[in-house]
Each structure stands twice: as structure tokens, then as C-alpha cells.
Design an enzyme around this catalytic site. Structure first.
Site, PDB file in Angstrom:
ATOM      1  N   GLY A 124       0.837  -1.195   0.000  1.00 33.62           N
ATOM      2  CA  GLY A 124       0.000   0.000   0.000  1.00 33.62           C
ATOM      3  C   GLY A 124       0.865   1.235   0.000  1.00 33.62           C
ATOM      4  N   LYS A 145       3.720  -4.908   8.390  1.00 31.34           N
ATOM      5  CA  LYS A 145       3.694  -3.772   7.463  1.00 31.34           C
ATOM      6  C   LYS A 145       4.949  -2.935   7.715  1.00 31.34           C
ATOM      7  CE  LYS A 145      -0.206  -1.380   6.905  1.00 31.34           C
ATOM      8  NZ  LYS A 145      -1.236  -0.331   7.171  1.00 31.34           N
ATOM      9  N   PHE A 148       1.752   2.969   2.428  1.00 24.99           N
ATOM     10  CA  PHE A 148       2.626   2.933   3.601  1.00 24.99           C
ATOM     11  C   PHE A 148       3.900   2.144   3.299  1.00 24.99           C
ATOM     12  CE2 PHE A 148       4.062   1.362   7.673  1.00 24.99           C
ATOM     13  CZ  PHE A 148       3.703   2.336   8.593  1.00 24.99           C
ATOM     14  N   VAL A 195       3.745  -5.296   2.785  1.00 28.91           N
ATOM     15  CA  VAL A 195       3.283  -6.111   3.911  1.00 28.91           C
ATOM     16  C   VAL A 195       3.821  -7.521   3.712  1.00 28.91           C
ATOM     17  CG1 VAL A 195       1.284  -6.933   5.215  1.00 28.91           C
ATOM     18  CG2 VAL A 195       1.173  -4.718   4.044  1.00 28.91           C
ATOM     19  N   ASP A 247     -10.547   6.439   4.909  1.00 25.28           N
ATOM     20  CA  ASP A 247     -10.086   5.704   3.722  1.00 25.28           C
ATOM     21  C   ASP A 247     -10.745   4.325   3.658  1.00 25.28           C
ATOM     22  OD1 ASP A 247      -8.718   5.417   1.341  1.00 25.28           O
ATOM     23  OD2 ASP A 247      -6.876   4.680   2.279  1.00 25.28           O
TER      24      ASP A 247
END
Length: 339
Positions: free
Chosen positions: A33, A52, A35, A38, A148
Site C-alpha cells: 500500500g 507492514k 505505507f 506487507v 479511507d
């Protein structure tokens, strides 16, 4: 010297060395993602986890990392993905979650997925996600706005129980009207953003309700929030409105279900989704109302498993079941709303 973490959490803090060991040197990627990536991890007690890892190129990554870690320390609900621990060593940052064996909802609804979710499973997933969001809005003081919510952020465990994930953009608001004007980078994802956010940057609980309505339409239709046609991209609400007006439920419900659903619960699900997406936020219901309606919708489907109603060629064949007459009234009401 390891930089001391400025996150004060009760959860277990892991060293970066432990994170490397847990993930077997970041061997298996299970997601990605904004961020970062993962990875699949295994704790010393053989428990599977999702790790993550914050990417060095992640925009506002540090801010979102702390927001998510601190928020997940104070919120606990069966329909929210739980935080197992974290790593915060200088540039090395990771969040460690419970492992969700069946991945995200978007994958299950995609055309490439051969294991099609049946209608009852879809309604149960909707109820699960509504439970999680209702807790954030009404069970937390001050209320928490996810900002989100989307099908990739709804994860499914080994029992197909749905849990909301990805709280990096979430905010807790304690103002009079629980709203906030965003001055940082845009929150949310195209297709799920409420009209008021796109117009002014203003977000509140009703902004999440709009996003939930889009998720519900995806569960109902099997189509993504933004439908890519050869010459244009169509928002799912714009796609579904004229079909609702035509009154043919067969053309609304995901064709992969091959007609295996009951008309009355299908129309009720459409009605609930419609109620979540008016342009004016004030016209949308509270998540407590949405949850109650979805529970009724699921109960209707369960009871209809013993009834004689069925869908044939887009039209409904009825027995003397009074619930079926109710669905015809719903159809009329929804068509009126679409005009």
C-alpha cells in the site's frame, strides 16, 4: 545507538532484528500500500502475523505510522484488525498485525477470483464491516473517522469474518460537529471520497458513511468503485442509478451469482446503499441505522431460504409471502429516489 521510540504503546515492541527474523528476512510479500510492503511473519509461538514495513519513500509515512499505531492501541473490536506489536528503531519502522488469511474484499469481488462470494456471505461481510465502522463512530469518544474506507481495506480472516484495516489516515475529532477541514495531503481514495470532501476538504462521520455505501454497492454489483469502460471511467453510483430506475434487479446484482439470491433482500440491500450516498451529507444515515438495516436485510435473506420466492429472468415470482410484497414497495421507493 538505537533511537528511542516516541510511541508509547502497551503492545509488545519488537527490535528490527526480531522483525527480520519474524519475516524470514522479508521473504514473502502478501500486500502493498501507500505505507509500504506487507510481509508474512511467524512469531516464536508459530502464530502467523502480517508485518507492514514503512517504506523510506512513503509520503508522510512517519505521521501515518504513528497515527495508526497509537489509534490501534486504544480501539479494540472484533471487526477491526488488531495490532500485535510494532518496531520503531530510527528509520526502521513496522506494524505487526493479526494475519487475515483470506486477504482483502476487493480481491474476492474481482473478475479473476474463481471462488465467488455467495449472496449471504456478502451480506454478512457488510454487517461485519458496518459493526466495525459503527464502533469507530459511536463507540469511541471522541468519534474516530476512518477517512479511507474501501474494499482493499476490508480484510477477511480464515472464517471469512470481515475486519476493517488501514488506519493511517484516521482522525479522532472532538469538535462540536465532529468535522474537520483537511489541510494535509488528500485523505481517501478516488471513487470512495464523499462529495463534500472533494468540494471543500471537509470530512465528518457522514463522509465514512458515503464510502461505506460505495463498498456496499461493490458487494451488490461485483463492480469496482470506478468502472473502466472502453471510452470512459464511470463511477459506480452513476452506473447503478439508471438500472435501479428500470427496476430490473438482475441487472444490478453481480452476474457471477447467477441469480442465486432472493429479490426482497437484494432490493433492501440496494436501498441501504442508496441511503448512504446522497450528495448532501445531512441526508445520509448514522452508521447505527445502517447497521440495523443491514441486520434486517441479512435476517430477511436467512428467512427467505425457507420461502418460495425466486428470481426468474429479472422479474420476481411470488408466493403468498408478505415479505415479498414489501420488496416490491422497496423497488418503487428506490426508483423514485433515483429520479
Amino acid at each position: 545507538m538505537v533511537k528511542e521510540s516516541n510511541i508509547k504503546l502497551n503492545n509488545h515492541q519488537y527490535s528490527y532484528r526480531e522483525v527480520v527474523a519474524i519475516t524470514n528476512n522479508f521473504k514473502t510479500i502478501i500486500g502493498e500500500g501507500g505505507f509500504g510492503k506487507v510481509y508474512l511473519g511467524i512469531l516464536t509461538d508459530e502464530t502467523q502475523v502480517a508485518v507492514k514495513l514503512l517504506s523510506s519513500s512513503s509520503k508522510q509515512g512517519n505521521k501515518e505510522f504513528r497515527a495508526e499505531a497509537q489509534l490501534l492501541m486504544i480501539v479494540h473490536h472484533k471487526n477491526l484488525v488488531s495490532l500485535v506489536g510494532y518496531c520503531d528503531e530510527g528509520e526502521n519502522k513496522a506494524l505487526i498485525y493479526e494475519y487475515m488469511a483470506n486477504g482483502d474484499l476487493r480481491h474476492h469481488l474481482s473478475v479473476t477470483n474463481t471462488n465467488v462470494l455467495n449472496w449471504k456471505e456478502r451480506l454478512q461481510i457488510a454487517v461485519d464491516a458496518a459493526h466495525g465502522l459503527e464502533y469507530l463512530h459511536n463507540g469511541c469518544k471522541p468519534p474516530i473517522i476512518h477517512r479511507d474506507l474501501k474494499t482493499p481495506n476490508i480484510l477477511l480472516n480464515e472464517n471469512m469474518q470481515a475486519k476493517i484495516a488501514d488506519f493511517g489516515l484516521s482522525r479522532a475529532f472532538s469538535t462540536e460537529n465532529d468535522s474537520h477541514v483537511s489541510t494535509d495531503h488528500p485523505a481517501g481514495t478516488r471513487g470512495y471520497l464523499a462529495p463534500e470532501f472533494q468540494a471543500s476538504g471537509n470530512v465528518n462521520r457522514k463522509s465514512d458513511v458515503y464510502s461505506f455505501g460505495i463498498v456496499l454497492f461493490e458487494l451488490i454489483t461485483g463492480r469496482p468503485a470506478i468502472i473502466i469502460e472502453p471510452k470512459e471511467h464511470i463511477h459506480i453510483v452513476d452506473w447503478v442509478y439508471p438500472i435501479i430506475e428500470s427496476g430490473d434487479i438482475q441487472n444490478i446484482i453481480d452476474p457471477k451469482l447467477q441469480g442465486e439470491f432472493h429479490t426482497n433482500s437484494a432490493w433492501k440491500a440496494v436501498e441501504i446503499a442508496m441511503s448512504c450516498v446522497p450528495t448532501a451529507a445531512i441526508q445520509r444515515p448514522d452508521m447505527s441505522e445502517v447497521l440495523a438495516e443491514l441486520k434486517e436485510c441479512l435476517a430477511l435473506e436467512m428467512s427467505n431460504g425457507r420461502s418460495e420466492s425466486r428470481v426468474t429472468g429479472g422479474n420476481m415470482t411470488t408466493s403468498s409471502n408478505p415479505l415479498i410484497m414489501t420488496s416490491l414497495e422497496l423497488q418503487s421507493d428506490i426508483a423514485a429516489l433515483a429520479r
